[in-house]
Design a protein around this motif. Structure first.
Motif, PDB file in Angstrom:
ATOM      1  N   TRP A  22       0.825  -1.211   0.000  1.00 54.00           N
ATOM      2  CA  TRP A  22       0.000   0.000   0.000  1.00 54.00           C
ATOM      3  C   TRP A  22       0.861   1.264   0.000  1.00 54.00           C
ATOM      4  O   TRP A  22       0.605   2.193  -0.765  1.00 54.00           O
ATOM      5  CB  TRP A  22      -0.934   0.001   1.204  1.00 54.00           C
ATOM      6  CG  TRP A  22      -1.913  -1.125   1.141  1.00 54.00           C
ATOM      7  CD1 TRP A  22      -1.844  -2.296   1.826  1.00 54.00           C
ATOM      8  CD2 TRP A  22      -3.072  -1.219   0.313  1.00 54.00           C
ATOM      9  NE1 TRP A  22      -2.892  -3.102   1.490  1.00 54.00           N
ATOM     10  CE2 TRP A  22      -3.670  -2.473   0.561  1.00 54.00           C
ATOM     11  CE3 TRP A  22      -3.665  -0.364  -0.609  1.00 54.00           C
ATOM     12  CZ2 TRP A  22      -4.827  -2.876  -0.078  1.00 54.00           C
ATOM     13  CZ3 TRP A  22      -4.825  -0.771  -1.244  1.00 54.00           C
ATOM     14  CH2 TRP A  22      -5.390  -2.014  -0.986  1.00 54.00           C
ATOM     15  N   ILE A  23       1.862   1.279   0.857  1.00 58.25           N
ATOM     16  CA  ILE A  23       2.729   2.451   0.926  1.00 58.25           C
ATOM     17  C   ILE A  23       3.485   2.643  -0.388  1.00 58.25           C
ATOM     18  O   ILE A  23       3.587   3.756  -0.896  1.00 58.25           O
ATOM     19  CB  ILE A  23       3.708   2.317   2.112  1.00 58.25           C
ATOM     20  CG1 ILE A  23       2.928   2.423   3.428  1.00 58.25           C
ATOM     21  CG2 ILE A  23       4.796   3.368   2.060  1.00 58.25           C
ATOM     22  CD1 ILE A  23       3.758   2.157   4.653  1.00 58.25           C
ATOM     23  N   ALA A  24       3.993   1.548  -0.941  1.00 56.40           N
ATOM     24  CA  ALA A  24       4.726   1.635  -2.201  1.00 56.40           C
ATOM     25  C   ALA A  24       3.822   2.087  -3.346  1.00 56.40           C
ATOM     26  O   ALA A  24       4.243   2.851  -4.224  1.00 56.40           O
ATOM     27  CB  ALA A  24       5.364   0.299  -2.536  1.00 56.40           C
ATOM     28  N   GLY A  25       2.581   1.644  -3.346  1.00 59.31           N
ATOM     29  CA  GLY A  25       1.648   2.059  -4.394  1.00 59.31           C
ATOM     30  C   GLY A  25       1.351   3.545  -4.348  1.00 59.31           C
ATOM     31  O   GLY A  25       1.335   4.222  -5.380  1.00 59.31           O
ATOM     32  N   ALA A  28       4.472   5.378  -5.418  1.00 60.18           N
ATOM     33  CA  ALA A  28       4.684   5.259  -6.865  1.00 60.18           C
ATOM     34  C   ALA A  28       3.860   6.288  -7.621  1.00 60.18           C
ATOM     35  O   ALA A  28       4.332   6.880  -8.605  1.00 60.18           O
ATOM     36  CB  ALA A  28       4.347   3.855  -7.338  1.00 60.18           C
ATOM     37  N   GLY A  29       2.635   6.511  -7.166  1.00 61.87           N
ATOM     38  CA  GLY A  29       1.808   7.533  -7.811  1.00 61.87           C
ATOM     39  C   GLY A  29       2.427   8.912  -7.721  1.00 61.87           C
ATOM     40  O   GLY A  29       2.521   9.639  -8.724  1.00 61.87           O
ATOM     41  N   TYR A  31       5.585   9.530  -7.168  1.00 61.73           N
ATOM     42  CA  TYR A  31       6.857   9.478  -7.899  1.00 61.73           C
ATOM     43  C   TYR A  31       6.633   9.738  -9.392  1.00 61.73           C
ATOM     44  O   TYR A  31       7.355  10.517 -10.006  1.00 61.73           O
ATOM     45  CB  TYR A  31       7.510   8.113  -7.685  1.00 61.73           C
ATOM     46  CG  TYR A  31       8.817   7.933  -8.400  1.00 61.73           C
ATOM     47  CD1 TYR A  31       9.978   8.515  -7.915  1.00 61.73           C
ATOM     48  CD2 TYR A  31       8.912   7.162  -9.548  1.00 61.73           C
ATOM     49  CE1 TYR A  31      11.190   8.343  -8.560  1.00 61.73           C
ATOM     50  CE2 TYR A  31      10.108   6.981 -10.197  1.00 61.73           C
ATOM     51  CZ  TYR A  31      11.248   7.571  -9.702  1.00 61.73           C
ATOM     52  OH  TYR A  31      12.446   7.403 -10.350  1.00 61.73           O
ATOM     53  N   ILE A  32       5.625   9.096  -9.954  1.00 60.60           N
ATOM     54  CA  ILE A  32       5.320   9.259 -11.381  1.00 60.60           C
ATOM     55  C   ILE A  32       4.907  10.696 -11.695  1.00 60.60           C
ATOM     56  O   ILE A  32       5.287  11.255 -12.729  1.00 60.60           O
ATOM     57  CB  ILE A  32       4.223   8.268 -11.813  1.00 60.60           C
ATOM     58  CG1 ILE A  32       4.771   6.842 -11.759  1.00 60.60           C
ATOM     59  CG2 ILE A  32       3.690   8.582 -13.195  1.00 60.60           C
ATOM     60  CD1 ILE A  32       3.719   5.762 -11.882  1.00 60.60           C
ATOM     61  N   ILE A  33       4.145  11.305 -10.799  1.00 61.31           N
ATOM     62  CA  ILE A  33       3.687  12.676 -11.028  1.00 61.31           C
ATOM     63  C   ILE A  33       4.823  13.678 -10.889  1.00 61.31           C
ATOM     64  O   ILE A  33       4.951  14.615 -11.684  1.00 61.31           O
ATOM     65  CB  ILE A  33       2.533  13.017 -10.061  1.00 61.31           C
ATOM     66  CG1 ILE A  33       1.290  12.200 -10.422  1.00 61.31           C
ATOM     67  CG2 ILE A  33       2.226  14.513 -10.087  1.00 61.31           C
ATOM     68  CD1 ILE A  33       0.188  12.256  -9.403  1.00 61.31           C
ATOM     69  N   ILE A  34       5.688  13.497  -9.896  1.00 62.30           N
ATOM     70  CA  ILE A  34       6.728  14.485  -9.596  1.00 62.30           C
ATOM     71  C   ILE A  34       7.954  14.333 -10.488  1.00 62.30           C
ATOM     72  O   ILE A  34       8.635  15.324 -10.787  1.00 62.30           O
ATOM     73  CB  ILE A  34       7.119  14.402  -8.105  1.00 62.30           C
ATOM     74  CG1 ILE A  34       5.924  14.795  -7.245  1.00 62.30           C
ATOM     75  CG2 ILE A  34       8.306  15.276  -7.781  1.00 62.30           C
ATOM     76  CD1 ILE A  34       6.121  14.566  -5.768  1.00 62.30           C
ATOM     77  N   LEU A  35       8.265  13.120 -10.924  1.00 63.02           N
ATOM     78  CA  LEU A  35       9.502  12.865 -11.657  1.00 63.02           C
ATOM     79  C   LEU A  35       9.718  13.777 -12.872  1.00 63.02           C
ATOM     80  O   LEU A  35      10.831  14.299 -13.043  1.00 63.02           O
ATOM     81  CB  LEU A  35       9.579  11.397 -12.078  1.00 63.02           C
ATOM     82  CG  LEU A  35      10.891  10.960 -12.709  1.00 63.02           C
ATOM     83  CD1 LEU A  35      12.041  11.124 -11.718  1.00 63.02           C
ATOM     84  CD2 LEU A  35      10.800   9.528 -13.181  1.00 63.02           C
TER      85      LEU A  35
END
Length: 72
Positions: A22-25, A28-29, A31-35
């Motif tokens: 749950w924490i990784a999911g 990840a969201g 991370y994908i938005i900020i990257l």
């Protein structure tokens, strides 16, 4: 494998299933938005590095489960 290692492996399995996925999911969201913004705003690199390590938390839990490692 000792009995203590089996108990730690079961605890790590529960952490893996109920916490780390749950924490990784969620991480990840973010991370994908900020990257993509790290190209323009280099100060976000530290945040994305941290989020990447959080995304890799299930791997850490799985490795600790296989090794029967404690919470040192």
């Amino acid at each position: 494998m000792k009995m203590g290692n089996v108990i730690f492996s079961i605890i790590w399995l529960l952490v893996l299933i109920f916490v780390s996925f749950w924490i990784a999911g969620i991480a990840a969201g973010f991370y994908i938005i900020i990257l993509p913004f790290t190209v323009c705003i280099e100060a976000l690199s530290g945040l994305t590095d941290f989020l990447l390590s959080v995304v890799q938390f299930p791997k850490y839990c799985a490795q600790a489960m296989v090794d029967g490692k404690g919470f040192d």
